[in-house]
Scaffold this active site. Structure first.
Site, PDB file in Angstrom:
ATOM      1  N   TYR A 142      -2.626   5.824  -5.241  1.00 39.49           N
ATOM      2  CA  TYR A 142      -3.768   6.714  -5.427  1.00 39.49           C
ATOM      3  C   TYR A 142      -3.340   7.830  -6.372  1.00 39.49           C
ATOM      4  O   TYR A 142      -2.165   8.201  -6.397  1.00 39.49           O
ATOM      5  CB  TYR A 142      -4.207   7.345  -4.098  1.00 39.49           C
ATOM      6  CG  TYR A 142      -4.576   6.375  -3.023  1.00 39.49           C
ATOM      7  CD1 TYR A 142      -5.847   5.805  -2.967  1.00 39.49           C
ATOM      8  CD2 TYR A 142      -3.664   6.030  -2.021  1.00 39.49           C
ATOM      9  CE1 TYR A 142      -6.183   4.912  -1.973  1.00 39.49           C
ATOM     10  CE2 TYR A 142      -3.996   5.143  -1.016  1.00 39.49           C
ATOM     11  CZ  TYR A 142      -5.256   4.585  -0.993  1.00 39.49           C
ATOM     12  OH  TYR A 142      -5.592   3.705  -0.004  1.00 39.49           O
ATOM     13  N   THR A 164      -6.129   2.377  -6.808  1.00 44.49           N
ATOM     14  CA  THR A 164      -7.388   2.331  -6.075  1.00 44.49           C
ATOM     15  C   THR A 164      -8.273   3.486  -6.513  1.00 44.49           C
ATOM     16  O   THR A 164      -7.884   4.649  -6.405  1.00 44.49           O
ATOM     17  CB  THR A 164      -7.136   2.395  -4.557  1.00 44.49           C
ATOM     18  OG1 THR A 164      -6.434   1.204  -4.155  1.00 44.49           O
ATOM     19  CG2 THR A 164      -8.438   2.470  -3.785  1.00 44.49           C
ATOM     20  N   SER A 195       0.831  -1.201   0.000  1.00 45.66           N
ATOM     21  CA  SER A 195       0.000   0.000   0.000  1.00 45.66           C
ATOM     22  C   SER A 195       0.870   1.257   0.000  1.00 45.66           C
ATOM     23  O   SER A 195       1.949   1.283   0.605  1.00 45.66           O
ATOM     24  CB  SER A 195      -0.898   0.013   1.231  1.00 45.66           C
ATOM     25  OG  SER A 195      -1.556   1.257   1.380  1.00 45.66           O
ATOM     26  N   HIS A 244     -13.779  -2.267  -1.377  1.00 53.35           N
ATOM     27  CA  HIS A 244     -12.814  -1.804  -0.366  1.00 53.35           C
ATOM     28  C   HIS A 244     -13.044  -2.507   0.970  1.00 53.35           C
ATOM     29  O   HIS A 244     -12.892  -1.917   2.043  1.00 53.35           O
ATOM     30  CB  HIS A 244     -12.912  -0.284  -0.190  1.00 53.35           C
ATOM     31  CG  HIS A 244     -11.586   0.367   0.100  1.00 53.35           C
ATOM     32  ND1 HIS A 244     -10.819   0.962  -0.871  1.00 53.35           N
ATOM     33  CD2 HIS A 244     -10.881   0.513   1.244  1.00 53.35           C
ATOM     34  CE1 HIS A 244      -9.714   1.453  -0.332  1.00 53.35           C
ATOM     35  NE2 HIS A 244      -9.724   1.192   0.961  1.00 53.35           N
ATOM     36  N   LYS A 285      -8.495  -1.047  -9.096  1.00 56.45           N
ATOM     37  CA  LYS A 285      -9.161  -1.660  -7.939  1.00 56.45           C
ATOM     38  C   LYS A 285     -10.356  -0.813  -7.508  1.00 56.45           C
ATOM     39  O   LYS A 285     -10.260   0.411  -7.439  1.00 56.45           O
ATOM     40  CB  LYS A 285      -8.170  -1.785  -6.778  1.00 56.45           C
ATOM     41  CG  LYS A 285      -8.725  -2.421  -5.520  1.00 56.45           C
ATOM     42  CD  LYS A 285      -7.615  -2.594  -4.491  1.00 56.45           C
ATOM     43  CE  LYS A 285      -8.115  -3.271  -3.227  1.00 56.45           C
ATOM     44  NZ  LYS A 285      -8.934  -2.361  -2.404  1.00 56.45           N
ATOM     45  N   ARG A 318      -7.624  -9.011   5.041  1.00 53.31           N
ATOM     46  CA  ARG A 318      -7.808  -9.287   6.466  1.00 53.31           C
ATOM     47  C   ARG A 318      -7.230 -10.640   6.865  1.00 53.31           C
ATOM     48  O   ARG A 318      -6.639 -10.765   7.941  1.00 53.31           O
ATOM     49  CB  ARG A 318      -9.293  -9.208   6.819  1.00 53.31           C
ATOM     50  CG  ARG A 318      -9.842  -7.784   6.760  1.00 53.31           C
ATOM     51  CD  ARG A 318     -11.290  -7.731   7.208  1.00 53.31           C
ATOM     52  NE  ARG A 318     -11.764  -6.362   7.277  1.00 53.31           N
ATOM     53  CZ  ARG A 318     -12.449  -5.754   6.303  1.00 53.31           C
ATOM     54  NH1 ARG A 318     -12.721  -6.411   5.182  1.00 53.31           N
ATOM     55  NH2 ARG A 318     -12.858  -4.500   6.450  1.00 53.31           N
TER      56      ARG A 318
END
Length: 395
Positions: free
Chosen positions: A131, A157, A107, A277, A253, A332
């Site tokens: 981004y 994203t 990220s 998301h 994404k 996750r």
């Protein structure tokens, strides 16, 4: 400690070992969390079709994603503040993914920088999430740094022009590094594994940003800069601009709509990720698995269709593949493993998913993940989730 047999076991262990503000950052959605829950519930509701008396001796879950050979159709999703789940978390997750043979996506909002990850993995290629921020100069520099770090794919994203309202983060006063209020200081002190490891690392802030923007060494100023950089004016012309300045693979994404999927193909994306998301943006959006079949049916011959959202098992991976995904992402599930046991926990999560995928595929009568289609699903549920795709593939 009891044996770890599922991602849920890792989640429960992570909950005990990670400070509440960071655990709940990972394990939460926006508003009422209805979409966050639907991502898992809709996957769980899909029924599988068991087959018998088939030679299942030789099996493979190997395939490709973006032309890259992968041990299974799973990549590590980009997750912000991963290095706050466990010290040096992005490095540990990248090493686990590299050893396992699947892609790792870093990220922009990571604690470890892309240079840290590149050095720690010996220059092995990885993917990088970006981004399109208001400061286009920063984005251009980020892209240039990605080239030097041997990033092989950018994951843009699109569904975060501003953050969804995440009530748990607001209540916890989430910051990175953590703001030491009496409440969260007491919570942190009750997690000795976490804080003792964190004391031994120098990486405690946003590594891809600090040191790359003049005057942003102060954490207060850093928070203010990040808050104002997400760009609500983002549009397809900006996506085309990124496509022009980046020569490598480009993944978009946050696609949930067929028309957006077609626009993504038109702009020259190599893949899209059907994603809401993780239920952290628009609460009330449909689950990723429900959105997937129509999108795969519309653009699956033009680019690769990937999916994230709710993947907690190898069975979930198989269901997504059956409904048109070329690959899937775990966020996750990886974070639970990382928070529970560091790099070994990420590896454990991947082992669990691969074993479940292999066994479930075999019970459904297949020996090669590349041959799996909607025939592994019970017909009634198959029709509910996307009859046009199911009928076309069954023909």
């Amino acid at each position: 400690m009891k044996p770890i047999t599922s991602i849920e076991d890792l989640r429960q262990l992570a909950r005990r070992r990670v400070p509440r503000m960071f655990y709940e950052y990972a394990d939460s959605g926006s508003w009422t969390e209805s979409t966050y829950r639907a991502n898992e519930a809709d996957l769980a509701a899909i029924r599988l079709r068991q087959r018998v008396a088939i030679n299942l001796e030789q099996r493979s879950v190997r395939t490709t994603m973006l032309g890259q050979d992968v041990a299974m159709p799973v990549a590590i999703a980009p997750t912000g503040l991963t290095g706050m789940q466990h010290a040096d978390g992005e490095i540990l997750a990248a090493r686990a993914a590299q050893a396992f043979g699947i892609p790792f996506t870093l990220s922009t909002m990571s604690i470890c920088s892309m240079e840290d990850v590149a050095q720690a993995t010996g220059g092995h290629p990885f993917w990088m999430q970006v981004y399109v921020m208001r400061d286009r100069g920063f984005v251009e520099r980020l892209v240039q740094r990605a080239r030097h770090a041997n990033v092989s794919a950018l994951v843009l994203t699109l569904d975060l022009p501003f953050s969804g309202q995440r009530h748990k983060d607001i209540r916890n006063g989430l910051t990175a590094p953590p703001r030491l209020t009496p409440g969260n200081l007491f919570d942190i002190l009750s997690k000795p594994r976490w804080w003792s490891a964190m004391l031994r690392t120098r990486r405690r802030t946003l590594g891809n940003i600090v040191g790359h923007i003049d005057g942003l060494d102060d954490n207060v100023l850093l928070s203010e800069w990040c808050a104002c950089q997400f760009d609500p004016s983002l549009n397809w012309a900006d996506v085309a601009w990124l496509r022009r300045i980046w020569e490598g693979k480009l993944v978009l994404k946050g696609i949930q709509d067929v028309e957006d999927a077609r626009l993504a193909a038109d702009v020259g994306a190599d893949a899209i990720i059907v994603s809401n998301h993780g239920g952290r943006q628009l609460d009330g959006a449909e689950s990723s698995i429900v959105a997937l079949p129509e999108i795969a049916d519309a653009v699956g011959t033009r680019l690769e269709v990937h999916m994230d959202g709710g993947i907690r098992s190898g069975q979930d991976v198989l269901k997504a593949i059956a409904l048109g995904a070329r690959g899937t992402y775990i966020g996750r599930a990886m974070l639970y493993g990382l928070g529970a046991m560091g790099q070994a926990g990420v590896t454990k999560a991947l082992e669990i998913i691969r074993k479940e995928l292999d066994l479930t595929m075999a019970f459904c009568g297949h020996t090669d993940i590349r041959q799996v289609g909607p025939d592994v699903l019970r017909p009634a549920r198959r029709a509910e989730l996307g009859e046009p795709l199911a009928l076309r593939r069954a023909a």
